[in-house]
Design an enzyme around this catalytic site. Sequence first.
Site, short mmCIF file in Angstrom:
data_model
loop_
_atom_site.label_atom_id
_atom_site.label_comp_id
_atom_site.label_asym_id
_atom_site.label_seq_id
_atom_site.Cartn_x
_atom_site.Cartn_y
_atom_site.Cartn_z
N HIS A 1 9.87 13.11 13.54
CA HIS A 1 11.30 12.96 13.23
C HIS A 1 11.69 13.79 12.01
O HIS A 1 12.25 13.29 11.03
CB HIS A 1 11.63 11.49 12.98
CG HIS A 1 11.52 10.63 14.18
ND1 HIS A 1 10.32 10.13 14.65
CD2 HIS A 1 12.47 10.15 15.03
CE1 HIS A 1 10.52 9.39 15.72
NE2 HIS A 1 11.82 9.39 15.97
N GLU B 1 3.59 8.72 12.41
CA GLU B 1 4.92 8.98 11.86
C GLU B 1 5.89 7.97 12.45
O GLU B 1 5.60 7.33 13.45
CB GLU B 1 5.36 10.42 12.13
CG GLU B 1 5.55 10.77 13.58
CD GLU B 1 6.94 10.45 14.11
OE1 GLU B 1 7.92 10.51 13.36
OE2 GLU B 1 7.03 10.11 15.30
N SER C 1 7.98 10.65 19.42
CA SER C 1 8.57 9.34 19.24
C SER C 1 8.08 8.40 20.33
O SER C 1 6.87 8.23 20.51
CB SER C 1 10.10 9.46 19.20
OG SER C 1 10.69 8.28 18.70
#
Length: 330
Positions: A299, A231, A112
Amino acid sequence: MLKPKSLKRGDTVGIITPSSPAPVLYKERYQRGLIQLEKLGFNIVEGSCTREIQSYRSSSIRARAEEINELIYNDDVKAILSTDGGLNSNSLLPYIDYEYLKNKPKVVMGYSDVTALILGIYAKTGLTTFYGPAIIPSFGEFPEMVPKGKEYFEDIVKLKKRAPFSLEVPLERLDWNSQDREKEMFNNESWIPLREGIATGKLIGGNLNTMTGFFGSEYFPKLKGAILFIEDGYKDMAIQERSLSMLKVAGVFDEIAGLVIGKHDHFNDLGSPFSLDELLIEIIGDTNIPILSNFDIGHTFPSHVFPIGIEVVLDTTQGTITFLEDGVFE
């Protein structure tokens, strides 16, 4: 290409909180994560910002950078793992001692928002870093880490699986926000080939939204001939159009060899009459590269671990990704 040494039982792991003050916000889950690391055989050194909070961040920019450097300088620490993500890891990029880390390499892992750190370190040092689990969302699952997630972590950093090997499609667990209850495992929708083909290249990528905070800087790796993976989580269709178009106008889709799209957790389509995959194809246009979508990275739970910079084969005709080399040495 520079690689860190594989981890073994008894090694010391350093914990950083480079953005969100998640250990303060999710205390029980953080403690579960530490316990899981101990069960895996690791000793733990908590970074200096782990218990700090300044509104949206753990501490000041300089303090968060120093937290990382202190663990880089600690030769007993063999790996640096992040507690969670956030929004501001890119603030730390000018202040990390890349030269010391280059001379004393160790495992650096996160996902992330920590994309900024793992790609920045790779770009500045050539050291393989790892897009993989964080303490709170991954190791701290209830009642414990998803077994396949633990397996994928140990396969890569403990060298329990040696290259070459192809990645598997796992069962998946949904909604980590429901923290303190057993979660059901679901059949995976599998990975979706959007454009067929076979390509070989270095595996580089991370969280797309985070990339907007340092894209085009000296801390962003060159992508020529790469297998790019991207992502995201908790974003909507409009934000995705903006971010994907950033890559388009920068010429990224014309220079990479292949593209992998991760599952998007809690995606809001804003009522659009098209899917996210259809939006991607609309933006990319006629660029003919193999594209694999709906991949288990970032995630999603469990998530595969991607060593940044290793050589891989993306075969969307078979729907596979094959690692041609290990991310660590024995």
